[in-house]
Design an enzyme around this catalytic site. Structure first.
Site, PDB file in Angstrom:
ATOM      1  CB  SER A 139      -0.959  -0.038   1.197  1.00 16.71           C
ATOM      2  OG  SER A 139      -1.962   0.936   1.078  1.00 16.71           O
ATOM      3  CG  ASP A 266      -7.082  -1.587  -3.946  1.00 15.83           C
ATOM      4  OD1 ASP A 266      -7.725  -1.042  -3.033  1.00 15.83           O
ATOM      5  OD2 ASP A 266      -5.840  -1.627  -3.947  1.00 15.83           O
ATOM      6  CG  HIS A 297      -5.849  -1.896  -0.119  1.00 11.60           C
ATOM      7  ND1 HIS A 297      -5.343  -1.114  -1.135  1.00 11.60           N
ATOM      8  CD2 HIS A 297      -5.078  -1.642   0.973  1.00 11.60           C
ATOM      9  CE1 HIS A 297      -4.318  -0.414  -0.682  1.00 11.60           C
ATOM     10  NE2 HIS A 297      -4.133  -0.720   0.598  1.00 11.60           N
TER      11      HIS A 297
END
Length: 340
Positions: A139, A266, A297
């Site tokens: 991320s 996502d 995600h």
């Protein structure tokens, strides 16, 4: 475990949101056997590392966590345990203010801050000169990683063989807009609860940071970046920060074999951004894309039954790194033979 596994998302976790939340809410795993070290930084601050030991000369992996991540983050523990399973060492860099106590200086961490990554990677490479190295980011940490690689080009430690970035918010502006829509606002609220508290604590020590009442009223990541992240780190505002820190415009400059693992569903990134990444990857053979339809995600959970989940992302990163370590060793072998 089979040598190669083809990812098939778990049928019993439908949708990107459940894939995203499963690891945090339901995953249970034995904590990796790490040792905490604190390293002083050149600017008078510090960073913490959770370090997994391995045999001398064994591969090592540097790990970068996501927004408000900690050593307890499910994906961090998953990657640490994957390294341990393979007999590798690992180092989880805890970004400033994400450890057990606040950092000393005014600054925080952010999606484009790469100096701590450069400092830590250089120090690890000198500590372990005979170990092949790799680096993985998740991320926000994935965006930091890609920006760092683009800045360095070919000027990287000679032991660094590969990189992997999972669920990267390649375009920070569009990501901040996406997380402020629909159910994705749930994630934003979670992040903001933590970020507001940290900003208020820091404002208590540095009163010129921002007025406490303004910090308390912040509700979106874009507002936080406009009031805190941008001005604090030398940007005009949030949009200037997003423009200068997004990894998407920089991908063409990466010169290290790098795996990009993302999912179309996502909930923190518009899917059209991945199409733009694909366009760049066609021009840069160093980028190895694995964009799947379902995975959420930092989810990527597979497995036939709920009581036997399989966490694909950490496995895929481990396989990619193992392949790159092997290829690098094979390329060096002829030179060794000729020198005899």
């Amino acid at each position: 475990m089979p040598r190669e596994i083809i990812y098939s998302p778990a049928w019993w976790i439908p949708g990107g949101h459940l894939q995203t939340l499963w690891g945090k809410l339901f995953r249970r795993q034995q904590p990796a056997s790490t040792v905490l070290e604190r390293w002083e930084t050149p600017d008078g601050d510090f960073v913490d590392l959770h370090r997994l030991s391995a045999a001398v000369g064994a591969p090592r992996v540097l790990l970068l966590h996501g927004l408000e991540g900690t050593v307890r983050s499910h994906y961090a523990q998953g990657l640490l345990n994957e390294a341990a399973r393979r007999g590798w060492g690992a180092d989880l860099l805890i970004f400033r203010s994400c450890g057990s106590e606040p950092n000393r200086t005014r600054r925080f961490y952010h999606s484009g801050e790469t100096t701590d990554t450069a400092y830590v990677l250089d120090r690890i490479s000198k500590q372990h000169p005979d170990s092949p190295l790799a680096i993985a980011g998740v991320s926000l940490g994935g965006n930091v990683l890609l920006k760092f690689l683009s800045e360095q080009g070919s000027d990287l430690p000679p032991q660094l063989r590969a990189a992997a970035a999972i669920s990267v918010p390649f375009d920070l502006s569009r990501s901040s807009t996406r997380i402020n829509r629909g159910f994705s606002r749930f994630y934003q609220k979670f992040f903001m609860n933590s970020l507001r508290q940290k900003a208020l604590e820091k404002a208590g020590r540095f009163p010129d940071l921002a007025p406490a009442d303004k910090i308390s009223r912040l509700r979106t990541l874009a507002d936080f970046d406009n009031l805190i992240t941008g001005p604090l780190h030398g940007f005009r505002d949030a949009q200037d920060y997003y423009q200068q820190s997004s990894s998407l415009p920089r991908l063409e400059h990466i010169r290290l074999n790098t795996l990009l693992l993302s999912a179309v569903d996502d909930p923190m990134l518009p899917p059209e951004v991945l199409d733009e990444v694909r366009d760049v990857a066609r021009r840069n053979p160093n980028l190895k894309l694995e964009f799947v339809k379902k995975g959420g995600h930092a989810g990527f959970i597979a497995g036939s039954w709920p009581w036997r989940p399989f966490y694909y992302a950490e496995y895929r990163v481990g396989e990619f790194f193992a392949e790159q370590f092997k290829n690098a060793s094979a390329r060096r072998q002829p030179a060794k033979q000729e020198s005899r």
